[in-house]
Design a protein around this motif. Structure first.
Motif, PDB file in Angstrom:
ATOM      1  N   UNK A   1      39.818 -43.987  91.075  1.00 30.17           N
ATOM      2  CA  UNK A   1      39.300 -44.816  92.168  1.00 30.17           C
ATOM      3  C   UNK A   1      38.138 -45.694  91.703  1.00 30.17           C
ATOM      4  N   UNK A   2      37.505 -45.309  90.578  1.00 33.97           N
ATOM      5  CA  UNK A   2      36.286 -45.998  90.128  1.00 33.97           C
ATOM      6  C   UNK A   2      36.568 -47.368  89.535  1.00 33.97           C
ATOM      7  N   UNK A   3      37.854 -47.688  89.296  1.00 30.21           N
ATOM      8  CA  UNK A   3      38.170 -49.034  88.846  1.00 30.21           C
ATOM      9  C   UNK A   3      38.515 -49.168  87.384  1.00 30.21           C
ATOM     10  N   UNK A   4      38.778 -48.047  86.688  1.00 36.40           N
ATOM     11  CA  UNK A   4      39.215 -48.121  85.295  1.00 36.40           C
ATOM     12  C   UNK A   4      40.691 -48.493  85.268  1.00 36.40           C
ATOM     13  N   UNK A   5      40.996 -49.757  85.405  1.00 31.24           N
ATOM     14  CA  UNK A   5      42.374 -50.201  85.627  1.00 31.24           C
ATOM     15  C   UNK A   5      43.281 -49.924  84.442  1.00 31.24           C
ATOM     16  N   UNK A   6      42.821 -50.248  83.239  1.00 28.06           N
ATOM     17  CA  UNK A   6      43.674 -50.079  82.064  1.00 28.06           C
ATOM     18  C   UNK A   6      43.989 -48.617  81.809  1.00 28.06           C
TER      19      UNK A   6
END
Length: 584
Positions: A462-467
């Motif tokens: 959820x924190x946004x570490x997309x890769x």
């Protein structure tokens, strides 16, 4: 009290050094016997009123600030204040936190002595000796204020012998109730003078020498009070401008404190840990001010500080039962580092204490575990700069492989907040290293650890570490699909229950990482997850809970989002739902 107010006004106006002022003050105080005694007594009545007000507030009779407002008020510090010049928030459980010491009264006595030192010095010293031995706390408070003003006045006629005697008597006779007043007295007395606080008071060295003077064979109560006064004195000293004599005093008391980290008294161990924090930080800051580089070979400031690091590492690497007394002292040291704002100079020591904090969260020694949990809360707020960040990562990730499942559980808990704190300074390789450490625990032998690892991964996604999240999501889907296909074939799946549960937990983490949205990949993931409902415990429970949480988080917009599913997928979900009509 009118005479006291008038006296105060005269002292304020005497800054122009008018000769008649000294004679007027001397006449007021000396023309009638007992005048100074009456002044001390009247001031003690004010302290009694303050104690009554504090007691009423403690009982909840008056509430002037909400807890949130009070925290905000304490957070901000008035840097223009003349005392204390060093903001600190070290609070020791073994010592009272309230104090009736009033620095404005100390200032009055300081001006009084400066104006009439030769005439009334002996009288004030006699009053201090008398009131410091009184039973009433209010009278001892006045004595502490008078002594503070006297010691900070820079009067050269005050003998070192008298200072030693009065401080020795205070340490011997002061009760725990009034120890904060005397601690504030010492704090005020050693405070730097001048606009910037860079000028050393005349009697500072004498005060520190008296406190450092070791008394062999004394009781634990005396030792605790003495160390508490040392803590109060040294935390007000500005390390960047310390003299060579002050550095020697730091090193001398540091050596003594180091020998008492395993003292039999818990009260002594607590104050030893706090004092070691202040002394070590002062020496490190002094070294930094000389080198201007934390990476310098001189970072330790002295071999004394390096010896403390060696002791911490010795405790950390010890085999068998831990030395609880030494560890307890180090926990107090770590807590004081965080509360005092000195942690940036002691990061190498804090890093060495990470594993003890994680490993002692839940032990048979409840007091030690409580202390470890307190240290854990403060450790969660700590940000590590390089090169200490690399060491911290290695210790935390290695703790995830510990043989004790409770340590693995605690390491996971800390890794979550550690990742959030360092999100923007961690490299991609470091993030992958941490993720790999967490993913391994998805197939841990302990079900609590497996489920906790899944929750941590969902939170990190959820924190946004997309890769990294995308790679993990695709990998978890492929692994789950492989297990399902293997299950549907005639031969048995060779994977263990723990590893199969880990596959399901990984898939569940992906599903729960988007609690409100409906990305294109989610229908396939949640449908595949639902197909594991026929697996034995605890896999079936995980599937049921995950699908139920998915249903709850998407309930508000389900009428719109269900169009992303096919009829077959809705049918599969309906079989796992407690309410089959929900997915209809």
């Amino acid at each position: 009290m009118l005479s006291i107010s008038a006296l105060n006004a005269l002292l304020q106006k005497s800054s122009q050094h008018n000769p008649p002022i000294k004679e007027i003050i001397s006449q007021i105080l000396l023309q009638e016997e007992g005048t100074l005694n009456d002044i001390f007594t009247e001031l003690s009545f004010l302290h009694e009123d303050n104690e009554s007000d504090d007691s009423a507030n403690d009982n909840g009779l008056f509430l002037t600030q909400s807890n949130a407002d009070e925290e905000i008020t304490l957070f901000f510090y008035d840097f223009s204040a003349s005392w204390p010049r060093t903001p600190t928030s070290i609070f020791l459980d073994s010592f009272p936190t309230n104090s009736t010491f009033d620095s404005s009264f100390a200032k009055v006595f300081k001006r009084l002595v400066q104006e009439c030192s030769t005439d009334i010095l002996d009288e004030i010293q006699n009053m201090i000796e008398k009131f410091s031995c009184e039973n009433e706390r209010s009278k001892r408070s006045v004595a502490s204020e008078a002594l503070a003003g006297l010691l900070h006045s820079n009067i050269t006629t005050i003998s070192d012998d008298w200072v030693n005697i009065i401080l020795e008597n205070i340490m011997n006779e002061s009760s725990l109730e009034s120890i904060n007043e005397w601690a504030c007295c010492i704090l005020y007395a050693v405070t730097g003078k001048g606009k910037d606080g860079n000028e050393t008071p005349v009697l500072r060295h004498s005060i520190l020498n008296c406190l450092i003077k070791n008394s062999e064979g004394v009781m634990a109560g005396f030792v605790a009070k003495r160390y508490y006064f040392i803590l109060s004195a040294f935390k007000e000293i500005s390390p960047a401008i310390m003299s060579s004599d002050a550095v020697k005093l730091h090193e001398e008391i540091f050596e003594e404190l180091l020998q008492n980290i395993d003292h039999a008294s818990p009260q002594v161990r607590e104050v030893v840990g706090a004092a070691l924090c202040v002394i070590s930080a002062n020496l490190r800051c002094y070294a930094y001010s000389k080198t201007k580089s934390l990476e310098s070979s001189d970072i330790n400031g002295s071999d004394k500080v390096a010896s403390l690091l060696d002791s911490i590492q010795e405790i950390t690497n010890a085999k068998g039962d831990p030395d609880t007394d030494r560890i307890e002292t180090m926990f107090h040291f770590m807590i004081s580092c965080s509360l005092s704002g000195r942690s940036s100079f002691l990061l190498d020591m804090i890093v060495s204490l990470i594993y003890p904090v994680l490993s002692l969260q839940d032990t048979s020694d409840k007091d030690l575990s409580k202390l470890a949990r307190d240290a854990f809360q403060l450790l969660s707020c700590q940000i590590f700069s390089r090169p200490f960040l690399e060491s911290a990562i290695e210790i935390i990730v290695s703790s995830c492989s510990d043989s004790n499942w409770k340590i693995r559980f605690a390491s996971l808990t800390y890794l979550e907040v550690f990742m959030y704190r360092h999100m923007f300074i961690l490299s991609e390789m470091e993030k992958l290293f941490i993720w790999d450490g967490i993913k391994k625990l998805l197939s841990d032998n302990q079900v609590e650890v497996r489920e906790h690892a899944s929750k941590i991964l969902a939170s990190l996604m959820k924190a946004g570490e997309k890769t990294i999240s995308k790679t993990f999501r695709e990998e978890s889907y492929v692994n789950a699909l492989s297990v399902i296909n293997t299950k549907n074939q005639s031969y048995n799946c060779r994977c263990t229950l723990a590893s199969k549960h880990g596959v399901v937990l990984a898939l569940g983490a992906s599903v729960l990482s988007v609690p409100y949205d409906m990305p294109s990949w989610l229908p396939n993931h949640v449908t595949l997850l639902a197909k594991f409902i026929t697996e034995p415990y605890p896999i079936n429970i995980t599937v049921t809970k995950t699908v139920a949480e998915f249903r709850s988080s998407h309930a508000d917009t389900w009428d719109i989002q269900k169009s992303s599913f096919t009829e077959d997928q809705l049918e599969v979900l309906a079989d796992t739902s407690l309410s089959s009509s929900y997915f209809a």
